[in-house]
Design a protein around this motif. Structure first.
Motif, PDB file in Angstrom:
ATOM      1  N   LEU A 223      38.690  41.528  22.006  1.00 10.75           N
ATOM      2  CA  LEU A 223      40.075  41.178  22.319  1.00 10.75           C
ATOM      3  C   LEU A 223      40.516  39.924  21.578  1.00 10.75           C
ATOM      4  O   LEU A 223      41.454  39.249  21.989  1.00 10.75           O
ATOM      5  CB  LEU A 223      40.240  40.973  23.831  1.00 10.75           C
ATOM      6  CG  LEU A 223      40.105  42.219  24.708  1.00 10.75           C
ATOM      7  CD1 LEU A 223      40.121  41.834  26.189  1.00 10.75           C
ATOM      8  CD2 LEU A 223      41.200  43.240  24.409  1.00 10.75           C
ATOM      9  N   GLN A 242      34.160  43.604  29.386  1.00  9.73           N
ATOM     10  CA  GLN A 242      34.818  42.322  29.153  1.00  9.73           C
ATOM     11  C   GLN A 242      34.681  41.926  27.691  1.00  9.73           C
ATOM     12  O   GLN A 242      33.746  42.342  27.005  1.00  9.73           O
ATOM     13  CB  GLN A 242      34.204  41.219  30.020  1.00  9.73           C
ATOM     14  CG  GLN A 242      34.821  41.066  31.392  1.00  9.73           C
ATOM     15  CD  GLN A 242      34.456  39.729  32.016  1.00  9.73           C
ATOM     16  OE1 GLN A 242      33.300  39.314  32.021  1.00  9.73           O
ATOM     17  NE2 GLN A 242      35.440  39.048  32.569  1.00  9.73           N
ATOM     18  N   LEU A 245      38.250  36.084  24.547  1.00  7.74           N
ATOM     19  CA  LEU A 245      39.642  36.037  24.101  1.00  7.74           C
ATOM     20  C   LEU A 245      39.857  35.084  22.934  1.00  7.74           C
ATOM     21  O   LEU A 245      40.877  35.161  22.253  1.00  7.74           O
ATOM     22  CB  LEU A 245      40.547  35.624  25.262  1.00  7.74           C
ATOM     23  CG  LEU A 245      40.516  36.545  26.487  1.00  7.74           C
ATOM     24  CD1 LEU A 245      41.379  35.963  27.604  1.00  7.74           C
ATOM     25  CD2 LEU A 245      40.981  37.955  26.132  1.00  7.74           C
ATOM     26  N   GLY A 253      38.502  38.437  29.048  1.00  6.87           N
ATOM     27  CA  GLY A 253      39.418  39.361  29.692  1.00  6.87           C
ATOM     28  C   GLY A 253      38.776  40.724  29.847  1.00  6.87           C
ATOM     29  O   GLY A 253      37.835  41.071  29.136  1.00  6.87           O
ATOM     30  N   TYR A 255      38.824  44.879  29.615  1.00 10.45           N
ATOM     31  CA  TYR A 255      39.423  45.823  28.679  1.00 10.45           C
ATOM     32  C   TYR A 255      39.093  47.253  29.079  1.00 10.45           C
ATOM     33  O   TYR A 255      38.152  47.522  29.833  1.00 10.45           O
ATOM     34  CB  TYR A 255      38.934  45.576  27.245  1.00 10.45           C
ATOM     35  CG  TYR A 255      37.488  45.969  27.005  1.00 10.45           C
ATOM     36  CD1 TYR A 255      37.126  47.301  26.764  1.00 10.45           C
ATOM     37  CD2 TYR A 255      36.473  45.019  27.007  1.00 10.45           C
ATOM     38  CE1 TYR A 255      35.805  47.672  26.560  1.00 10.45           C
ATOM     39  CE2 TYR A 255      35.152  45.376  26.796  1.00 10.45           C
ATOM     40  CZ  TYR A 255      34.827  46.710  26.571  1.00 10.45           C
ATOM     41  OH  TYR A 255      33.517  47.072  26.380  1.00 10.45           O
ATOM     42  N   ARG A 265      43.639  45.261  26.571  1.00  7.38           N
ATOM     43  CA  ARG A 265      43.359  44.286  27.636  1.00  7.38           C
ATOM     44  C   ARG A 265      43.959  44.757  28.948  1.00  7.38           C
ATOM     45  O   ARG A 265      45.109  45.219  29.003  1.00  7.38           O
ATOM     46  CB  ARG A 265      43.928  42.923  27.259  1.00  7.38           C
ATOM     47  CG  ARG A 265      43.600  41.823  28.271  1.00  7.38           C
ATOM     48  CD  ARG A 265      44.119  40.485  27.787  1.00  7.38           C
ATOM     49  NE  ARG A 265      43.920  39.439  28.795  1.00  7.38           N
ATOM     50  CZ  ARG A 265      44.312  38.176  28.650  1.00  7.38           C
ATOM     51  NH1 ARG A 265      44.926  37.806  27.525  1.00  7.38           N
ATOM     52  NH2 ARG A 265      44.103  37.296  29.606  1.00  7.38           N
TER      53      ARG A 265
END
Length: 355
Positions: A223, A242, A245, A253, A255, A265
């Motif tokens: 992400l 996860q 970021l 974050g 996903y 996300r």
């Protein structure tokens, strides 16, 4: 088993009540998520964990016996089945499928960390594979996946993802350390590679979530940060987990990934999303940590990839909760931490009137 085909009627009603359609753009709300009234919680009556649930409603996990031993356990309706152990008196059932296969880990009389396969009352020792204990994570259509740790010639340890089918173990051709988190009925595997041992600071982590299919590994990307990890895969090959970021690797974050749309996300309401499981209607469960309420994670559900998170209701026995799996009927398993620090096995079921 982490992948299931959902009863469309039940989940369609839940989606409508939540006011979100799967696939809608992620929305970020101010403040902590609300607690949903679309699920009701039941304490399974034991100190322990509920780690997986199949489409038949059978639950795998562990419970603590009267003598304080952790026992691998299956709940089948009102019946509670003690699976026993490999002789060491400490075991956990990590996953199960619809075909009567349960996998987990157990002590033997002399060693820790042996993987086991249980079926029709018989527990088979799968061994440790390397010189360091093995972990089995999932089973689907009889295929078992997990990872073992072994020592390299320089004395450092590494993870190695594997699959077992028809009694034959095959190491996945992953690189620089790997684990296999979940397998679906199509024998697709979700996992993570480039794992460091020990993990090291977040800024040095470079692991990547992957999809294994027919011997080919596809990395899923991130992400925007330098690491991602996979937790579950559904029957359509959609993977949740996860990802970092940013370049420092600290903030993460949740996903969902699909071959058609890549990594998206999950909405997190300004907190931190940590998905653990997804069913075939892309209903996602895991935890959400609200920054306004401190650092305590709480069991949460996303009724679709674009739906805002809602918190699952607390049992009377604890408030720090975790959701681990979701089945075709929208039933969710997990646990709560009691005030004395012990953990209670839970199941959340769709509330009457939500279907």
């Amino acid at each position: 088993m982490r992948s299931t085909r959902t009863n469309v009627t039940i989940l369609a009603s839940i989606l409508l009540m939540a006011g979100q359609a799967a696939g809608a753009p992620p929305a970020v709300a101010d403040g902590c998520p609300a607690t949903t009234d679309q699920w009701e919680v039941t304490d399974l009556g034991v100190t322990g964990y509920a780690l997986d649930i199949n489409d038949l409603g059978q639950i795998a996990g562990s419970s603590v016996s009267a003598t304080g031993e952790q026992r691998a356990t299956v709940w089948d309706g009102a019946q509670v089945i003690d699976l026993g152990s490999l002789g060491g008196g400490h075991a956990s059932g990590n996953a199960l499928d619809e075909d009567g296969n349960v996998v987990g880990n157990s002590y033997t009389a002399t060693e820790k960390g042996h993987a086991f396969h249980w079926r029709a009352g018989t527990m088979t020792d799968l061994g440790i594979f390397g010189s360091i204990p093995t972990r089995v994570r999932d089973v689907g259509a009889g295929v078992i996946v997990g990872e073992y740790r072994h020592l390299l010639p320089n004395g450092t340890a590494r993870y190695q993802a594997f699959r077992i089918e028809n009694g034959v173990r095959t190491d996945l051709a992953a690189v620089s350390g790997s684990n296999a988190a979940a397998v679906n009925p199509a024998r697709q595997i979700a996992g993570t590679q480039r794992l460091l041992e020990p993990p090291g600071p977040a800024s040095q982590r470079a692991h990547r979530a992957f999809l294994w299919e027919d011997g080919v590994i596809t990395e899923l990307g991130t992400l925007g940060g330098q690491w991602s990890q996979a937790e579950a895969i559904n029957g359509d090959g959609h993977i949740v987990g996860q990802s970092a970021l940013g370049a420092d690797g600290v903030l993460a974050g949740g996903y969902i990934w699909s071959a058609g749309e890549g990594m998206r996300r999950l909405p997190d309401a300004g907190g931190t999303a940590a998905p653990k499981a997804v069913n075939d209607d892309d209903v996602i469960v895991g935890t959400h940590t609200c920054t306004e309420a401190g650092t305590t994670a709480h069991a949460a559900v996303w009724t679709g990839p674009g739906a805002a998170p809602t918190l699952l209701p607390d049992p009377a026995t604890g408030t720090a909760t975790m959701a681990n799996a979701v089945n075709a009927q929208g039933e969710i398993t997990g646990w709560a931490e009691a005030p004395d620090g012990s953990r209670r096995a839970l199941v959340w079921r769709p509330a009457p009137g939500s279907s």
